[in-house]
Enzyme design. Structure first.
Site, PDB file in Angstrom:
ATOM      1  N   SER A  66     -52.062  18.771   8.733  1.00 60.31           N
ATOM      2  CA  SER A  66     -51.045  19.328   7.832  1.00 60.31           C
ATOM      3  C   SER A  66     -50.437  20.614   8.371  1.00 60.31           C
ATOM      4  O   SER A  66     -51.094  21.374   9.086  1.00 60.31           O
ATOM      5  CB  SER A  66     -51.678  19.616   6.474  1.00 60.31           C
ATOM      6  OG  SER A  66     -52.063  18.399   5.884  1.00 60.31           O
TER       7      SER A  66
ATOM      8  N   ASN B  42     -50.845   8.967  11.568  1.00 58.98           N
ATOM      9  CA  ASN B  42     -50.872   9.591  10.246  1.00 58.98           C
ATOM     10  C   ASN B  42     -50.274  10.995  10.362  1.00 58.98           C
ATOM     11  O   ASN B  42     -50.754  11.811  11.143  1.00 58.98           O
ATOM     12  CB  ASN B  42     -52.318   9.654   9.744  1.00 58.98           C
ATOM     13  CG  ASN B  42     -52.358  10.034   8.273  1.00 58.98           C
ATOM     14  OD1 ASN B  42     -51.785  11.041   7.866  1.00 58.98           O
ATOM     15  ND2 ASN B  42     -53.031   9.228   7.475  1.00 58.98           N
TER      16      ASN B  42
ATOM     17  N   ALA C 277       0.817  -1.222   0.000  1.00 58.27           N
ATOM     18  CA  ALA C 277       0.000   0.000   0.000  1.00 58.27           C
ATOM     19  C   ALA C 277       0.846   1.264   0.000  1.00 58.27           C
ATOM     20  O   ALA C 277       0.394   2.316   0.440  1.00 58.27           O
ATOM     21  CB  ALA C 277      -0.929  -0.010   1.215  1.00 58.27           C
TER      22      ALA C 277
ATOM     23  N   ARG D 156      -0.912  11.102  -9.145  1.00 58.55           N
ATOM     24  CA  ARG D 156      -1.811  11.065 -10.301  1.00 58.55           C
ATOM     25  C   ARG D 156      -3.282  11.173  -9.921  1.00 58.55           C
ATOM     26  O   ARG D 156      -4.117  11.489 -10.757  1.00 58.55           O
ATOM     27  CB  ARG D 156      -1.536   9.824 -11.153  1.00 58.55           C
ATOM     28  CG  ARG D 156      -0.193   9.942 -11.884  1.00 58.55           C
ATOM     29  CD  ARG D 156       0.099   8.721 -12.698  1.00 58.55           C
ATOM     30  NE  ARG D 156      -0.814   8.567 -13.805  1.00 58.55           N
ATOM     31  CZ  ARG D 156      -1.092   7.395 -14.364  1.00 58.55           C
ATOM     32  NH1 ARG D 156      -0.526   6.289 -13.902  1.00 58.55           N
ATOM     33  NH2 ARG D 156      -1.919   7.328 -15.376  1.00 58.55           N
TER      34      ARG D 156
ATOM     35  N   ALA E 128     -49.308  16.408   5.565  1.00 57.46           N
ATOM     36  CA  ALA E 128     -48.337  17.090   4.708  1.00 57.46           C
ATOM     37  C   ALA E 128     -47.752  18.294   5.420  1.00 57.46           C
ATOM     38  O   ALA E 128     -48.460  19.030   6.091  1.00 57.46           O
ATOM     39  CB  ALA E 128     -49.021  17.531   3.420  1.00 57.46           C
TER      40      ALA E 128
ATOM     41  N   LYS F  38     -34.792  11.321   9.909  1.00 56.41           N
ATOM     42  CA  LYS F  38     -33.488  11.119  10.537  1.00 56.41           C
ATOM     43  C   LYS F  38     -33.717  10.566  11.922  1.00 56.41           C
ATOM     44  O   LYS F  38     -34.525  11.128  12.678  1.00 56.41           O
ATOM     45  CB  LYS F  38     -32.727  12.445  10.627  1.00 56.41           C
ATOM     46  CG  LYS F  38     -31.325  12.257  11.143  1.00 56.41           C
ATOM     47  CD  LYS F  38     -30.823  13.435  11.966  1.00 56.41           C
ATOM     48  CE  LYS F  38     -31.436  13.442  13.349  1.00 56.41           C
ATOM     49  NZ  LYS F  38     -30.816  14.423  14.247  1.00 56.41           N
TER      50      LYS F  38
ATOM     51  N   GLY G 141       2.247   4.562  -1.187  1.00 54.98           N
ATOM     52  CA  GLY G 141       1.685   5.569  -2.106  1.00 54.98           C
ATOM     53  C   GLY G 141       2.604   5.750  -3.300  1.00 54.98           C
ATOM     54  O   GLY G 141       3.767   5.395  -3.258  1.00 54.98           O
TER      55      GLY G 141
HETATM   56  C1  UD1 Z   1       2.947  -4.706 -11.437  1.00 55.46           C
HETATM   57  C2  UD1 Z   1       3.637  -5.996 -11.863  1.00 55.46           C
HETATM   58  C3  UD1 Z   1       3.257  -6.309 -13.313  1.00 55.46           C
HETATM   59  C4  UD1 Z   1       1.752  -6.433 -13.419  1.00 55.46           C
HETATM   60  C5  UD1 Z   1       1.076  -5.158 -12.882  1.00 55.46           C
HETATM   61  C6  UD1 Z   1      -0.402  -5.376 -12.802  1.00 55.46           C
HETATM   62  C7  UD1 Z   1       5.736  -6.135 -10.615  1.00 55.46           C
HETATM   63  C8  UD1 Z   1       7.190  -5.946 -10.679  1.00 55.46           C
HETATM   64  N1  UD1 Z   1       5.061  -5.836 -11.725  1.00 55.46           N
HETATM   65  O1  UD1 Z   1       3.465  -3.675 -12.284  1.00 55.46           O
HETATM   66  O2  UD1 Z   1       3.845  -7.522 -13.719  1.00 55.46           O
HETATM   67  O3  UD1 Z   1       1.380  -6.657 -14.756  1.00 55.46           O
HETATM   68  O4  UD1 Z   1       1.534  -4.862 -11.557  1.00 55.46           O
HETATM   69  O5  UD1 Z   1      -1.028  -4.172 -12.443  1.00 55.46           O
HETATM   70  O6  UD1 Z   1       5.224  -6.563  -9.611  1.00 55.46           O
HETATM   71  N2  UD1 Z   1       4.762  -1.022  -4.576  1.00 55.46           N
HETATM   72  C9  UD1 Z   1       5.333  -0.834  -3.351  1.00 55.46           C
HETATM   73  N3  UD1 Z   1       6.666  -0.585  -3.271  1.00 55.46           N
HETATM   74  C10 UD1 Z   1       7.474  -0.520  -4.351  1.00 55.46           C
HETATM   75  C11 UD1 Z   1       6.873  -0.690  -5.628  1.00 55.46           C
HETATM   76  C12 UD1 Z   1       5.531  -0.954  -5.701  1.00 55.46           C
HETATM   77  O7  UD1 Z   1       4.637  -0.891  -2.329  1.00 55.46           O
HETATM   78  O8  UD1 Z   1       8.676  -0.307  -4.177  1.00 55.46           O
HETATM   79  C13 UD1 Z   1       3.321  -1.293  -4.670  1.00 55.46           C
HETATM   80  C14 UD1 Z   1       2.591  -0.173  -5.378  1.00 55.46           C
HETATM   81  O9  UD1 Z   1       2.066   0.766  -4.460  1.00 55.46           O
HETATM   82  C15 UD1 Z   1       1.472  -0.895  -6.075  1.00 55.46           C
HETATM   83  C16 UD1 Z   1       2.056  -2.292  -6.350  1.00 55.46           C
HETATM   84  O10 UD1 Z   1       3.147  -2.438  -5.469  1.00 55.46           O
HETATM   85  O11 UD1 Z   1       0.339  -1.047  -5.242  1.00 55.46           O
HETATM   86  C17 UD1 Z   1       2.464  -2.484  -7.786  1.00 55.46           C
HETATM   87  O12 UD1 Z   1       3.484  -1.599  -8.102  1.00 55.46           O
HETATM   88  P1  UD1 Z   1       3.537  -0.841  -9.484  1.00 55.46           P
HETATM   89  O13 UD1 Z   1       4.744  -0.018  -9.509  1.00 55.46           O
HETATM   90  O14 UD1 Z   1       2.239  -0.190  -9.711  1.00 55.46           O
HETATM   91  O15 UD1 Z   1       3.734  -2.052 -10.478  1.00 55.46           O
HETATM   92  P2  UD1 Z   1       3.283  -2.118 -11.970  1.00 55.46           P
HETATM   93  O16 UD1 Z   1       4.298  -1.426 -12.804  1.00 55.46           O
HETATM   94  O17 UD1 Z   1       1.876  -1.727 -12.100  1.00 55.46           O
END
Ligand code: UD1
Ligand code: CA
Length: 450
Positions: A390, A362, A11, A17, A365, A336, A13
């Site tokens: 009403s 009842n 997870a 985007r 209105a 509510k 970030g």
């Molecule tokens: C990844 C897959 C790719 C697949 C695609 C599907 C890998 C290397 N590639 O690519 O094969 O087709 O998902 O959507 O796994 N993240 C981290 N730390 C990091 C890098 C990434 O937590 O250092 C998390 C990102 O937040 C994300 C997930 O891992 O939730 C995937 O990373 P992302 O960089 O989006 O990989 P893709 O290029 O989409």
């Protein structure tokens, strides 16, 4: 004995985007944060332990995770060096020695429990690494599943693919399942000699295959693997989720007259033989029992609607409302925190807040419960069989006894005993001929002004 299963949800970030102050994985689909969708799907697929890996700025994500999954272990990936590196941030959890390990992405909220269960079944069947494959309409950007003689031997990231490999449309959905006993040794063997210089989780496929371990792909529809990076993709995920939920509702015996105009929340419960007319929104926490008719243009949240009731058209039902069997709320009504007892009718242009409406009462209105004095909220109690004429204002706290009758246009500030009639408005006086006199006066002053 059931196999133990650890889920690791990535997870961290990434960039801006979404153009949001809210971390991406906390954006909701059907009213529930994406990361929570993922954790719940894993829990339903039998995960016995959960780990979440965030970036260094992941405090808000950790707080949200803790709220829904207090036992989840949270880890921080200090530097964003790739998906394998991110998984290894949870090394401590992996080292506990689980039978199955599921790696999921928090920005991929639509994977079904059944798909995760199929991946775990493949592990139970002897696989050591299971990738989730899908047939991509456009494979650009995805890792490709490279097979030889029907065996999965590698996943190649788009940037590292040859021209021939780029033609492959069988792609990596991102989710992986690993046999716990091999997980750390496979992850530790991942290097970063690739186009992006990242430690790719996907490399464990080639590593495992080279060691003679069993590697397989489980296939799922593309929609289960879509990742959300932009608001447009968030809307697409929402649309897919809603389409699924509508289909499920109809399969369960609910009539949706125009399904594409009805919006559910992640937790909407809706009983058999309900009819939902066009343009209805269910916020969180709504339970509809059987045989409820929700007419067009209603907005409901946090309420329980009993059997054989009708709501709307154009009704707003807010949290804390309960409607008992056979009761009715009609057009332009807002409720509510209202307890509406069996057979009560609130048919038009009314606000009922912090109140009980007794059985078969009842409400005329334009009735308003004046529940707020600018500082505190107060309760209105309307007895069984009461009749509220009403355009009455019931100034809370106030009690209208069973069977009492409130005359139209009353402002009720004192309790009304059972079976009493209350009238609280100026008396009507008729003045014969006055209308003509008023008109004459008006015309005279108009002429004087010309
Ligand atoms: C990844 C897959 C790719 C697949 C695609 C599907 C890998 C290397 N590639 O690519 O094969 O087709 O998902 O959507 O796994 N993240 C981290 N730390 C990091 C890098 C990434 O937590 O250092 C998390 C990102 O937040 C994300 C997930 O891992 O939730 C995937 O990373 P992302 O960089 O989006 O990989 P893709 O290029 O989409
Ligand atoms: Ca991605």
């Amino acid at each position: 004995m059931a196999r133990s299963c650890l889920t690791i949800v990535l997870a961290a970030g990434e960039g801006t985007r979404m153009r949001s102050r809210l971390p991406k994985v906390l954006h909701p689909v059907a009213g529930l944060a994406m990361v929570t969708h993922v954790l719940r799907a894993a829990a339903h697929a039998g995960a016995s332990a959960q780990a979440v890996v965030t970036g260094p700025d992941g405090a808000a994500v950790v707080a949200a995770v803790r709220e829904d999954a207090p036992d989840a272990a949270c880890f921080v990936q200090q530097e964003r060096l790739g998906t394998a590196h991110a998984v290894l941030a949870a090394r401590q959890a992996i080292a506990h020695g689980h039978d199955d390990i599921l790696v999921l992405f928090a920005d991929t909220p639509l994977t079904r429990r059944a798909t995760l269960q199929r991946m775990r079944a493949a592990l139970a069947d002897g696989a050591d690494v299971v990738a989730l494959g899908f047939r991509a309409a456009d494979p650009t950007g995805y890792g490709r599943l490279i097979e030889t003689d029907g065996r999965l031997v590698a996943i190649r990231e788009h940037g590292d693919c040859s021209e021939a490999e780029r033609a492959i449309t069988f792609c990596n959905g991102g989710i992986m399942a690993l046999a716990g006993r091999h997980a750390l040794s496979l992850l530790d063997a991942v290097g970063n000699a690739n186009a992006k210089g990242e430690y790719y989780l996907t490399d464990i496929v080639a590593i495992a295959s080279g060691r003679g371990l069993k590697v397989v792909a489980v296939e799922a529809p593309e929609e289960e693997t879509i990742g959300v990076n932009t608001r447009a993709e968030l809307a697409r995920a929402e649309a897919i989720w809603q389409a699924r939920r509508r289909r499920e509702a109809m399969e369960a015996g609910v009539t949706l007259t125009a399904p594409e105009t009805v919006f559910f929340s992640h937790d909407t419960e809706i009983g058999g033989d309900c009819v939902v007319e066009p343009n209805v929104f269910f916020g969180p926490g709504v339970v509809l029992d059987e045989d409820v008719r929700v007419r067009s243009f209603c907005h409901l949240e946090g309420c329980r609607i009993g059997p054989r009731t009708t709501v709307g058209p154009f009704a707003r039902i807010r949290p804390g409302t309960r409607m008992a069997p056979g009761s009715r709320v009609g057009n332009f009504c807002e409720l509510k925190n209202a307890e509406v007892e069996a057979g009560a009718k609130i048919n038009h242009l009314t606000y009922i807040g912090d109140a009980r409406v007794g059985a078969a009462a009842n409400i005329g209105a334009g009735t308003i419960t004046c529940n707020y004095d600018g500082v505190n909220k107060h309760h209105t109690d309307i007895g069984a069989g009461a009749f509220i004429g009403s355009n009455s204002a019931l100034v809370a706290p106030v009690t209208i006894g069973d069977g009492a009758y409130v005359a139209s246009g009353s402002v009720i500030t004192e309790d009304v005993p059972a079976e009493a009639m209350a009238v609280a408005r100026g008396r009507q006086a008729n003045k014969p001929g006055y209308a003509r006199a008023i008109r004459a006066r008006g015309l005279a002053s108009k002429r004087a002004g010309e």
